[in-house]
Design a protein around this motif. Structure first.
Motif, mmCIF file in Angstrom:
data_model
loop_
_atom_site.group_PDB
_atom_site.id
_atom_site.type_symbol
_atom_site.label_atom_id
_atom_site.label_comp_id
_atom_site.label_asym_id
_atom_site.label_seq_id
_atom_site.Cartn_x
_atom_site.Cartn_y
_atom_site.Cartn_z
ATOM 1 N N THR A 81 0.825 -1.211 0.000
ATOM 2 C CA THR A 81 0.000 0.000 0.000
ATOM 3 C C THR A 81 0.860 1.262 0.000
ATOM 4 O O THR A 81 0.430 2.307 -0.501
ATOM 5 C CB THR A 81 -0.929 0.031 1.222
ATOM 6 N N ARG A 82 2.049 1.179 0.581
ATOM 7 C CA ARG A 82 2.985 2.325 0.529
ATOM 8 C C ARG A 82 3.887 2.151 -0.690
ATOM 9 O O ARG A 82 4.993 1.624 -0.611
ATOM 10 C CB ARG A 82 3.809 2.422 1.818
ATOM 11 N N ILE A 83 3.356 2.559 -1.821
ATOM 12 C CA ILE A 83 4.046 2.374 -3.103
ATOM 13 C C ILE A 83 4.584 3.717 -3.573
ATOM 14 O O ILE A 83 3.819 4.651 -3.832
ATOM 15 C CB ILE A 83 3.087 1.787 -4.164
ATOM 16 N N ALA A 84 5.887 3.814 -3.680
ATOM 17 C CA ALA A 84 6.517 5.040 -4.178
ATOM 18 C C ALA A 84 6.512 5.040 -5.701
ATOM 19 O O ALA A 84 6.527 3.979 -6.335
ATOM 20 C CB ALA A 84 7.943 5.159 -3.651
ATOM 21 N N HIS A 85 6.491 6.222 -6.257
ATOM 22 C CA HIS A 85 6.595 6.357 -7.710
ATOM 23 C C HIS A 85 7.750 7.282 -8.044
ATOM 24 O O HIS A 85 7.768 8.452 -7.644
ATOM 25 C CB HIS A 85 5.303 6.928 -8.297
ATOM 26 N N ILE A 86 8.734 6.739 -8.766
ATOM 27 C CA ILE A 86 9.831 7.572 -9.265
ATOM 28 C C ILE A 86 9.492 7.914 -10.707
ATOM 29 O O ILE A 86 9.470 7.043 -11.581
ATOM 30 C CB ILE A 86 11.191 6.872 -9.148
ATOM 31 N N ALA A 87 9.188 9.175 -10.925
ATOM 32 C CA ALA A 87 8.690 9.643 -12.217
ATOM 33 C C ALA A 87 9.825 10.216 -13.058
ATOM 34 O O ALA A 87 10.954 10.401 -12.589
ATOM 35 C CB ALA A 87 7.620 10.707 -11.993
ATOM 36 N N GLY A 88 9.494 10.505 -14.321
ATOM 37 C CA GLY A 88 10.459 11.141 -15.203
ATOM 38 C C GLY A 88 10.383 12.652 -15.090
ATOM 39 O O GLY A 88 9.749 13.195 -14.178
ATOM 40 N N PRO A 89 11.005 13.363 -16.026
ATOM 41 C CA PRO A 89 10.984 14.830 -16.002
ATOM 42 C C PRO A 89 9.551 15.371 -16.087
ATOM 43 O O PRO A 89 8.718 14.828 -16.822
ATOM 44 C CB PRO A 89 11.796 15.206 -17.246
ATOM 45 N N ALA A 90 9.280 16.436 -15.364
ATOM 46 C CA ALA A 90 7.919 16.977 -15.288
ATOM 47 C C ALA A 90 7.383 17.396 -16.650
ATOM 48 O O ALA A 90 6.173 17.340 -16.887
ATOM 49 C CB ALA A 90 7.893 18.157 -14.323
ATOM 50 N N ILE A 140 19.025 6.089 -8.155
ATOM 51 C CA ILE A 140 19.801 5.952 -6.917
ATOM 52 C C ILE A 140 19.518 7.131 -5.994
ATOM 53 O O ILE A 140 19.235 6.964 -4.796
ATOM 54 C CB ILE A 140 21.308 5.864 -7.224
ATOM 55 N N LYS A 141 19.573 8.329 -6.560
ATOM 56 C CA LYS A 141 19.338 9.540 -5.757
ATOM 57 C C LYS A 141 17.938 9.545 -5.159
ATOM 58 O O LYS A 141 17.748 9.846 -3.964
ATOM 59 C CB LYS A 141 19.551 10.774 -6.631
ATOM 60 N N ALA A 142 16.942 9.202 -5.960
ATOM 61 C CA ALA A 142 15.557 9.200 -5.487
ATOM 62 C C ALA A 142 15.358 8.161 -4.392
ATOM 63 O O ALA A 142 14.724 8.433 -3.363
ATOM 64 C CB ALA A 142 14.622 8.923 -6.656
ATOM 65 N N ALA A 143 15.908 6.969 -4.597
ATOM 66 C CA ALA A 143 15.726 5.907 -3.614
ATOM 67 C C ALA A 143 16.416 6.245 -2.297
ATOM 68 O O ALA A 143 15.879 5.960 -1.220
ATOM 69 C CB ALA A 143 16.258 4.596 -4.173
ATOM 70 N N ARG A 144 17.572 6.846 -2.367
ATOM 71 C CA ARG A 144 18.258 7.244 -1.130
ATOM 72 C C ARG A 144 17.381 8.197 -0.329
ATOM 73 O O ARG A 144 17.268 8.088 0.897
ATOM 74 C CB ARG A 144 19.596 7.892 -1.459
ATOM 75 N N ALA A 145 16.748 9.125 -1.020
ATOM 76 C CA ALA A 145 15.888 10.089 -0.328
ATOM 77 C C ALA A 145 14.658 9.417 0.260
ATOM 78 O O ALA A 145 14.262 9.701 1.399
ATOM 79 C CB ALA A 145 15.478 11.193 -1.298
ATOM 80 N N LEU A 146 14.052 8.509 -0.492
ATOM 81 C CA LEU A 146 12.808 7.886 -0.058
ATOM 82 C C LEU A 146 13.023 6.787 0.982
ATOM 83 O O LEU A 146 12.125 6.490 1.774
ATOM 84 C CB LEU A 146 12.064 7.318 -1.264
ATOM 85 N N LEU A 147 14.191 6.166 0.974
ATOM 86 C CA LEU A 147 14.468 5.076 1.921
ATOM 87 C C LEU A 147 15.126 5.571 3.207
ATOM 88 O O LEU A 147 15.329 4.791 4.144
ATOM 89 C CB LEU A 147 15.369 4.023 1.257
ATOM 90 N N ASN A 148 15.455 6.841 3.226
ATOM 91 C CA ASN A 148 16.173 7.401 4.377
ATOM 92 C C ASN A 148 15.321 7.395 5.653
ATOM 93 O O ASN A 148 15.834 7.218 6.760
ATOM 94 C CB ASN A 148 16.625 8.830 4.063
ATOM 95 N N ASP A 149 14.001 7.568 5.502
ATOM 96 C CA ASP A 149 13.090 7.618 6.650
ATOM 97 C C ASP A 149 12.585 6.206 6.938
ATOM 98 O O ASP A 149 11.524 5.790 6.475
ATOM 99 C CB ASP A 149 11.931 8.564 6.342
ATOM 100 N N ALA A 150 13.358 5.453 7.696
ATOM 101 C CA ALA A 150 13.073 4.035 7.912
ATOM 102 C C ALA A 150 11.661 3.735 8.392
ATOM 103 O O ALA A 150 10.997 2.831 7.862
ATOM 104 C CB ALA A 150 14.102 3.442 8.869
ATOM 105 N N PRO A 151 11.110 4.456 9.376
ATOM 106 C CA PRO A 151 9.764 4.121 9.856
ATOM 107 C C PRO A 151 8.674 4.322 8.804
ATOM 108 O O PRO A 151 7.630 3.665 8.848
ATOM 109 C CB PRO A 151 9.559 5.080 11.037
ATOM 110 N N ASN A 152 8.894 5.235 7.866
ATOM 111 C CA ASN A 152 7.867 5.572 6.882
ATOM 112 C C ASN A 152 8.259 5.221 5.452
ATOM 113 O O ASN A 152 7.623 5.688 4.509
ATOM 114 C CB ASN A 152 7.545 7.069 6.973
ATOM 115 N N ARG A 153 9.316 4.433 5.311
ATOM 116 C CA ARG A 153 9.780 4.141 3.953
ATOM 117 C C ARG A 153 8.753 3.295 3.191
ATOM 118 O O ARG A 153 7.991 2.523 3.782
ATOM 119 C CB ARG A 153 11.131 3.428 3.985
ATOM 120 N N PRO A 154 8.744 3.453 1.859
ATOM 121 C CA PRO A 154 7.838 2.634 1.046
ATOM 122 C C PRO A 154 8.257 1.171 1.055
ATOM 123 O O PRO A 154 9.431 0.856 1.260
ATOM 124 C CB PRO A 154 7.976 3.243 -0.354
#
Length: 344
Positions: free
Chosen positions: A181-190, A229-243
């Motif tokens: 249910t906590r699914i992150a989306h790494i998108a392309g350029p806006a 890599i950059k996006a995942a580092r940012a999103l995985l940094n918050d261990a309790p709330n990581r996707p």
């Protein structure tokens, strides 16, 4: 004594077919039976005949060149598309000039000038944007232009694409079916239409599952491994709330997520699941092999060149699809990078 140069008439006589059949076997082999093609090929080998493409182009006032604009020639996604285009063009007696635009409008305009100066007979665009000199080009004009891979909103030129929104929806649903249910989306350029369409599919899947889109789980990037890599580092940094899962808008970014996850000791798919998009060669050969949306890249190229050749030869109206855009189907390839959501 001067040796006589073989002609198309010689080939036809040797093969026991008409000159028109020889011409079709050379330039439109798909409309000739395999048995007849083999007879013509044997006759060509025996007579030493070489089609005089230059003479044909002079007669038809053509350059014999097709222009292909690519946003990044180094992106492995485009290789099979280019191969499909080049093979179709070659069979029809055309050469392909590839313009690596690097998404720069100035470079796009420079290449587009080849059409205006009659140095190219038609153009295929893979970069999702009409060059400035062609911005007002209506459908059916000469020289013909075909759009492939990235649709251009409001443009009615012949277009070959996949349904990006539907493919992204299916990919996200796959993760939901594993309990994520906590699914992150790494998108392309806006600014990229692919980003818009794939994000829409992701959001539709969440909405149908009564999951509110969480902006903190959406990260804009640029389709590359480094961006992933950059996006995942940012999103995985918050261990309790990581996707617990990632849907990435490209295989490159998905591979980047796996790299970043391994850096901090996370296992894929035991701790996080990852889905990519495109099915580039590396996807099946990575560790773990990547679950991804397979784009039929070669077929996209073949369809694009078929549309362009039909535009160049107005007599081949039966090859022109009645619907625009042409939608080429995708497939979700399930490999080992996705699995059940880990317990809380």
């Amino acid at each position: 004594m001067i040796e006589k140069t073989a002609t198309i008439e010689d080939v036809a006589e040797h093969a026991g077919v008409s000159i028109a059949t020889v011409s079709r076997a050379l330039h439109k082999p798909q409309v000739v039976s395999e048995k007849t093609r083999k007879k013509v090929q044997t006759a060509i080998a025996m007579t030493g005949y070489t089609a005089n493409v230059m003479a044909r182009n002079l007669r038809l006032n053509r350059s014999g060149m097709i222009l292909l604009l690519v946003p990044d020639i180094g992106n492995p996604f485009f290789s099979a598309i280019l191969s499909g285009i080049e093979q179709g063009a070659s069979k029809a007696g055309y050469n392909v000039l590839i313009g690596d635009t690097q998404n720069e409008p100035e470079r796009e305009a420079t290449y587009a000038a080849y059409l205006r100066s009659n140095q190219a007979d038609g153009m295929i665009l893979l970069n999702g944007r009409l060059p400035a000199p062609l911005a007002n080009t209506p459908r059916g004009v000469t020289p013909p232009v075909v759009i492939a891979c990235e649709r251009i909103p409001g443009c009615n030129l012949p277009t070959v694409i996949i349904d990006n929104e539907k493919a992204a929806y299916i990919a996200t649903r796959h993760l939901q079916e594993f309990g994520h249910t906590r699914i992150a989306h790494i998108a392309g350029p806006a600014s990229n239409i692919l980003t818009t369409d794939r994000a829409a599919g992701y959001q539709r899947a969440l909405a149908e599952a009564d999951i509110k889109t969480n902006s903190s789980l959406v990260y804009g990037a640029d389709f590359s491994i480094e961006a992933g890599i950059k996006a995942a580092r940012a999103l995985l940094n918050d261990a309790p709330n990581r996707p617990t899962a990632f849907f990435c808008a490209s295989d490159g970014m998905a591979i980047g997520v796996i790299v970043a996850a391994k850096e901090i000791g996370l296992r894929v798919p035991e701790d996080i699941s990852v889905v990519g998009f495109d099915d580039i060669y590396l996807a099946a050969n990575y560790d773990p092999p990547l679950t991804t949306v397979r784009q039929p890249q070669r077929r996209l190229g073949e369809q694009a060149i078929s549309l362009l050749l039909a535009g160049l030869d107005k007599t081949e109206t039966q090859t022109v699809p009645t619907e625009n855009p042409v939608i080429v189907p995708t497939e979700l390839i399930v490999r080992k990078s996705t699995g059940p959501c880990p317990p809380a």
